[in-house]
Design an enzyme around this catalytic site. Structure first.
Site, short mmCIF file in Angstrom:
data_model
loop_
_atom_site.label_atom_id
_atom_site.label_comp_id
_atom_site.label_asym_id
_atom_site.label_seq_id
_atom_site.Cartn_x
_atom_site.Cartn_y
_atom_site.Cartn_z
N GLY A 16 -1.97 -11.18 -4.64
CA GLY A 16 -3.29 -10.58 -4.73
C GLY A 16 -3.23 -9.07 -4.73
O GLY A 16 -3.99 -8.40 -5.45
N GLU A 40 -6.15 -14.80 6.96
CA GLU A 40 -4.82 -15.32 6.65
C GLU A 40 -4.22 -16.11 7.80
O GLU A 40 -3.25 -16.84 7.64
CB GLU A 40 -3.86 -14.19 6.24
CG GLU A 40 -3.60 -13.19 7.32
CD GLU A 40 -4.45 -11.94 7.19
OE1 GLU A 40 -3.90 -10.83 7.28
OE2 GLU A 40 -5.66 -12.08 6.97
N ARG A 82 -7.64 -17.16 -9.47
CA ARG A 82 -8.03 -16.25 -8.38
C ARG A 82 -9.10 -15.28 -8.86
O ARG A 82 -9.04 -14.77 -9.99
CB ARG A 82 -6.81 -15.49 -7.86
CG ARG A 82 -5.76 -16.37 -7.24
CD ARG A 82 -4.78 -15.60 -6.38
NE ARG A 82 -5.40 -15.11 -5.16
CZ ARG A 82 -4.74 -14.49 -4.18
NH1 ARG A 82 -3.44 -14.28 -4.31
NH2 ARG A 82 -5.36 -14.08 -3.10
N SER A 141 -12.13 -9.51 5.96
CA SER A 141 -10.88 -8.76 6.17
C SER A 141 -11.08 -7.26 6.29
O SER A 141 -10.35 -6.47 5.69
CB SER A 141 -9.88 -9.06 5.03
OG SER A 141 -9.61 -10.44 4.96
N ARG A 166 0.84 -1.20 0.00
CA ARG A 166 0.00 0.00 0.00
C ARG A 166 0.88 1.26 0.00
O ARG A 166 0.59 2.23 -0.71
CB ARG A 166 -0.93 -0.01 1.22
CG ARG A 166 -2.12 -0.95 1.06
CD ARG A 166 -2.82 -1.20 2.41
NE ARG A 166 -4.06 -1.95 2.25
CZ ARG A 166 -4.13 -3.26 2.10
NH1 ARG A 166 -2.99 -3.97 2.08
NH2 ARG A 166 -5.29 -3.88 1.98
N SER A 220 -13.19 -10.89 -1.82
CA SER A 220 -11.93 -10.25 -1.44
C SER A 220 -12.14 -8.79 -1.10
O SER A 220 -12.65 -8.02 -1.93
CB SER A 220 -10.90 -10.36 -2.58
OG SER A 220 -9.71 -9.69 -2.23
#
Length: 463
Positions: A115, A332, A143, A217, A50, A188
């Site tokens: 990802g 995770e 994915r 998440s 990020r 996701s």
């Protein structure tokens, strides 16, 4: 007629990224005694990638200190270079300079199996002049990407027709407008973060609404919002499942990356399952990382946890406990938690992680298969696993090119004789030094044990 991806490969001389090969079997080392060690884990992958992307769209050069140097972050750096970003990463502090005005991208963005690269970079590419092929490892083709691709098309991106995942081409447009967009991020949370990160670059900003049944998440989305705000970007997240980012500059900011708390999981869990004591240094008192849930999880599993000046210390009590836990906010951690549950008395339930079927591998199917291979009894549920206690035995633990699966296999090998991982090299995805750190943890334990029996040394009850 060639599809656009094939045409771009021919014109640029690029080829699809080859899948990574396994590096051979790795006998997981056995812990002959309780594990005692102090461990320093490298920087957070989530925060590093990020920080790299935000530095790439900032209003000037900036630096990143302590960034994770691993396959996923190397792929991110190389992808941003395709977009014209200059990155000097020769040393512990990296200098990032945004692309010069008028730059036109061309070539291939190799996402590997990362990802964050395959989700975060395409929105930025869609707002950059030129054309690129977005490709990756063969495993990455499975994915999920369709919800993000559809959202990008909805805000004006030029992406090939009927695209559902990698590989695909993007023809960028610096005037990509942005504006309102609806996305189903049930598979996701990275879709939301990807759109948030490009938001300030777009003339209309971006107004994201999540419409799916679940949103996994959430801490990762909170991390993205926090990092945007630290750079002066205005983000309104006051309405549940809606994020509004106003257009405007992203302030260049020098940052230091936190340790990766999720990568600390197998080391801390080693203390819990062996009745030992492990300290992970540099543990932050406040963080947006999902790994911040580890202290509570390990306490529930029967360990004692203390956050002190040196870091987070976990002490095993010799009594593991079964748990019933929702890991939707920190999915995770599922492989390591599942491995501990396989060693605990009583039936454990892990819930809220249906989306990890679309991670580096189908992690629920992989955990069921590999734990059963070692003698456990595991049932998949609609959104997780039920793990029943059984006496475990040795055997091959397949990793499926998934670093989190390798962490789980190494952890079980501390307790179970003759566990062999088919590929330890996959840990390079987020922690290339994992095998060395793991062996060093056991070496420290041997030194600790020797000190307890050395003549004149304090015994286990000494001061």
């Amino acid at each position: 007629m060639d599809d656009p991806a094939a045409q771009l490969r021919r014109e640029t001389g690029t080829t699809p990224a080859a899948p990574r090969r396994a590096a051979g079997a790795w006998p997981a080392p056995r812990a002959e005694e309780r594990v005692h060690a102090v461990v320093s884990v490298p920087g957070s992958k989530s925060e590093t990638n990020r920080a790299l992307l935000l530095a790439a769209i900032a209003d000037g050069p900036s630096t990143i200190t302590g960034g994770l140097d691993a396959r996923d972050t190397q792929l991110m750096r190389d992808a941003l270079r395709v977009l014209g970003v200059q990155i000097d990463d020769d040393g512990p502090t990296w200098r990032v300079t945004p692309a010069p005005p008028g730059f036109e991208m061309r070539g291939t963005i190799d996402c590997g199996l990362a990802g964050t690269v395959m989700r975060f970079v395409p929105p930025l590419a869609a707002a950059t002049a030129g054309q690129v092929l977005v490709d990756g490892d063969e495993q990455a083709y499975a994915r999920p990407m369709r919800p993000l691709i559809d959202a990008l098309i909805d805000i004006g991106a030029r992406i090939g027709e009927d695209v559902t995942g990698l590989p695909f081409t993007i023809t960028g447009r610096p005037d990509l407008p942005g504006g309102p967009v609806v996305v189903d991020a049930s598979s996701s949370s990275q879709y939301v973060s990807a759109l948030l990160l490009v938001g300030p670059r777009l003339p209309l900003g971006i107004d994201i609404r999540h419409v799916g049944a679940t949103l996994p998440s959430l801490p990762h989305i909170a991390m993205t919002v926090s990092m945007l705000r630290e750079r002066g970007v205005e983000v309104d997240d006051s309405t549940p499942h809606r994020w509004v980012v106003r257009p405007g500059p992203v302030a260049a900011r020098d940052v230091t990356v936190e340790p990766d708390l999720s990568n600390a999981a197998p080391f801390l869990a080693a203390a819990a399952i062996t009745g030992g004591r492990v300290t992970v240094t540099g543990w932050p008192r406040e963080t947006d990382q999902p790994g911040a849930l580890l202290p509570g999880l390990l306490t529930d599993l029967g360990a004692e946890v203390e956050l002190g000046a040196e870091g987070l210390t976990v002490t095993g009590t010799g009594h593991l406990r079964a748990i019933d836990v929702d890991l939707s906010a920190a999915s995770e951690l599922t492989p390591v938690v599942a491995a501990v549950c396989a060693l605990a008395p009583g039936t454990s339930h892990i819930r809220g992680v249906a989306h990890i079927r679309g991670h580096e591998t189908d992690r629920l199917a992989a955990l069921e298969a590999e734990l059963e291979r070692l003698g456990s009894h595991v049932d998949q549920t609609a959104d997780g696993l039920t793990i029943h206690p059984r006496l475990l035995h040795g055997g091959t633990f397949r990793t499926y090119a998934d670093h989190r699966m390798a962490h789980a296999g190494a952890l079980l090998g501390l307790i179970v004789d003759d566990v062999t991982l088919d590929d330890i090299a996959c840990t390079a995805k987020t922690m290339p030094q994992f095998p060395e750190l793991w062996l060093d943890m056991l070496h420290q334990s041997d030194e600790w044990l020797a000190a307890q029996v050395r003549p004149g040394a304090d015994g286990p009850g000494g001061s």
